[in-house]
Structure formats: C-alpha cells, structure tokens
Design an enzyme around this catalytic site. Sequence first.
Site, PDB file in Angstrom:
ATOM      1  N   HIS A  82      22.897  -3.774 -29.915  1.00 47.58           N
ATOM      2  CA  HIS A  82      23.453  -3.041 -31.059  1.00 47.58           C
ATOM      3  C   HIS A  82      24.017  -1.716 -30.563  1.00 47.58           C
ATOM      4  CE1 HIS A  82      23.889  -1.935 -35.285  1.00 47.58           C
ATOM      5  NE2 HIS A  82      23.612  -0.707 -34.869  1.00 47.58           N
ATOM      6  N   SER A 183      17.362   1.253 -40.875  1.00 44.83           N
ATOM      7  CA  SER A 183      18.534   0.465 -41.257  1.00 44.83           C
ATOM      8  C   SER A 183      18.952  -0.476 -40.117  1.00 44.83           C
ATOM      9  CB  SER A 183      19.675   1.435 -41.613  1.00 44.83           C
ATOM     10  OG  SER A 183      20.909   0.790 -41.627  1.00 44.83           O
TER      11      SER A 183
HETATM   12  N1  URA Z   1      24.406   2.015 -38.624  1.00 40.97           N
HETATM   13  C1  URA Z   1      23.586   1.340 -39.465  1.00 40.97           C
HETATM   14  O1  URA Z   1      23.536   0.115 -39.461  1.00 40.97           O
HETATM   15  N2  URA Z   1      22.824   2.053 -40.316  1.00 40.97           N
HETATM   16  C2  URA Z   1      22.823   3.404 -40.362  1.00 40.97           C
HETATM   17  O2  URA Z   1      22.091   3.986 -41.145  1.00 40.97           O
HETATM   18  C3  URA Z   1      23.688   4.085 -39.490  1.00 40.97           C
HETATM   19  C4  URA Z   1      24.452   3.355 -38.609  1.00 40.97           C
END
Ligand code: URA
Length: 450
Positions: A82, A183
Amino acid sequence: MKMIDIILEKRYGRELTDEQIAFFVKGVTDGSIPDYQVSSLLMAIVLNGMSEREMTTLTIEMSRSGDVNDLSFLEGIAVDKHSTGGVGDKVTPLLLPLLATYGIQSVKLSGRGLGYTGGTVDKFESIEGFECEIARKRFPELIKNTGMVISGQTPDLAPADKILYSLRDVTGTVDSIPLIASSIMSKKIAGGAKALVLDVTCGFGAFMKEESRARELSAAMIRIGEGAGIKTRAVVTDMDQPLGRNVGNTLEMQEVYDTLCGKGSKDVQIVVVELAFQLVRLAGKGMDLDDNELRIDLLKRLTDGRALEEYRKLIRSQGGVINEDGSPQYVDYPFDAMHINAPEDGYITNVRANLIGRASCTLGAGRFEKSDKIDFGAGVILCVKKGDKVKKGDTLCALCQGEKNPLPDADERLYSAFDLASKAFEIGPNPPKEKDPVIAVLPKKPFGVK
Ligand code: URA
C-alpha cells in the site's frame, strides 16, 4: 449505549472501551448514528488521539464491517502493498511482475484517483482493452494463469471506512494518525493480506510532510498490522519531488515499460527494489541470497526482461492489447503541448511534487470530483530532477494532453497547469543536499540481520 456518551468520553480525553468502538462502527455502517454525531467523534479523535488498543480495535471493527477476502487459493503467503499516495507513483505495475519472477502470487486491489496523487486503476486503464473491474470469483483462474490480478476495490470491503472517509473529507478530520492508520489497515485486513509492505511517502507531495510524522504513521500501521497477524514492514520514501520522470496515466505506464526495458529512472528502481525486497523476504523467498545479493538480483530481474515478460502476461490476461513491438497499446497518447523553460542558470533545488501533481491533474490526468472524465494522455514530463544543473532557457518540463481525446476545455487547463508547474521548480546557485529516495525502513533490521 448512547453515542453522546462516547463523544463525551473522547472529548474529555479518555479511552474508549472495545464495546464503545464496536457500537460506533456498527452504527456508522448501518446508518443508525447520524453524520453530525459521527463527525463530532471524529473531531474529538483528531484532537485527543487514540491509544494503541483503541486504534487496533477501531481497525479490526472497520475491517469486519463488510466482506473479508479469502485468498487461500494463492500459493504461499498472500502479500500486499500500500502507498499513502504520491505523484508519479508507478510502483505497483512494476512490483507485481517483479514479485512474479520469484513465483510470488499477488491479488492487488487498487483505487481510482481522486485529487492529485492519481490511482493505479486509472493507470492500468490507459492500456487499450485492459479490464480492471474483475469479479472476485475470477481471481483464482487469473492467478492460475499469471500469478497476478489487479482489480478495482469493491464497495463491500470495509464499507465503514468509505462512509467515515467521505465525512472526514468534508469535516477537516483527514489528518489524524489513528484515523489514517485505521482507514488504511482496515482495507488491507479485509483484503486478505498476510504480509504487507507500506510505502509511506513523505514530503511536499505526500500526506505526511515531515519525516517524524511519516515514521509515526508507519509505526502505528506496523503495530496494527502485527496485532492483526499480518507481517508488516514500512518503507518511508521521499515525495518532495515526483517519483521518476513522468506524471499522468499513459505517461507513467510508458515509464513503467521503459523501466522494465532497463531504461528507467534510478529513484524508481531504488524504491521498487526496496519494496520488493521486503516482500520477498516476508514471503520467505530468495533465502539463498544475503540482503545485498537479493537487492542486486531484484534490480537485474526488474531491468533484464524477466519482469517485462511477466508484465506482458498480466496485461494480456486482463484483456490489454500488446503491439507487435511488445509495448502496450494505449487508449490515448501524450501530445507535448507546452514547455516550461528555466528562467536562469543554476541548480534545481526543488521540483515540488504537490504542484506538479496539481498541474497534471489540471491538464486532465486526474479528477477533482469523482464524476470527472480524465484524459489518459495528459500529464507532465520532467526534463530535470532535483540536483540537475540547468542553463537559462533549458526545458524544465513538458505539459502534455491527449492526442486523440483532449478534454473540451483543454486550452484553459493548459494555461492553469502552466502557472502551477512554473512554480514547482526552484533554482539556486548551489547544488542541494542529496536525498535518498528511500528514507527509512521500519522496523529497523526486521529480518534478524546482524
Ligand atoms: N488513505 C486512506 O486510505 N485513508 C486515509 O485516511 C488516508 C489515506
């Protein structure tokens, strides 16, 4: 349980119980808690933070708010990657084929771009015919064929995050380490990863402007990941200037192809090799090589045609068209519409990634609103990078728009992009201090290295 009590607990800086957090996430997901109360708690979290336990519970609850992917059909450990977002970030299309050369299979779920950092799905869709909306039931068949799948994220994965993120976006509550970490990690857990490398970007073009914040976010995500049983590593990378030379959809995929043909930028190679190194080790491969040998081997595979072969397989397996010369065919090609030239002699001391990203988005490469159309051929080609010496009049960058399908207001966009990109370049009399594209790897010495 009442939502008002949960808000008050956090407002006074106290820790929430696991039950309170579960109640909150359930209420967000089923819509039983109104937006104003959700937003109020989000702001209290921004101001008063969360403990490690609260953050982990929030993440786990969010990850269970929808479907959880079962990737047990993969041979070996399910690896994932990611990025917290960057300008010119073309790592995923390079990483997947590189891992495939080691027999590491991967299912990559990616998003479309919103704002100036661009999305991996849009980049792949710049290839003619490439299909990114892949039904989950087709994953095993595609993995069997090529060992790789790239697909858009389905809305049933961590739906609580989707709801929370759209509220955070309009209530000034995006910038919070517990909220960003939960998140990101909720989606990774729901996605089925068992080994994860995080590319935590840091600088002008990133969420985290300072290294200390990037390290803090990395540490939070590593703790959550490890707590959820995912082997997690973070690589903090420089995002003061864009990664590589091309920014935009077709442009970035052209740079991917060049990199796989051995003609790539050094910063791209360094970042891709480091992220791949972490995942190869987590997957338990390349154990006959020491760390240095493994990095050298990865660079070889990335540039000598082996990763390129895997990349072509991935494109073909998802319907993409390959030309007779072996390069992908694109939906549209960049037309070099305007140049920005150096106003004086000197050294490039900065190429501000945020401004180049905004210029590229303005040219048509990205969306300001979800429903915006994009121009696949649009973007910016950097002719110089930080540290380069220039003479007055040298070209600093080219602004591009699609040859076939420029957007209807292309001219207006071109002039706005010119203003933005002109401000991105800073020139000084002395060369700037060199900065490694890889700033840190966390946790330090994770593999029992002496
Ligand atoms: N990317 C995400 O998936 N969530 C966030 O809060 C910030 C960046």
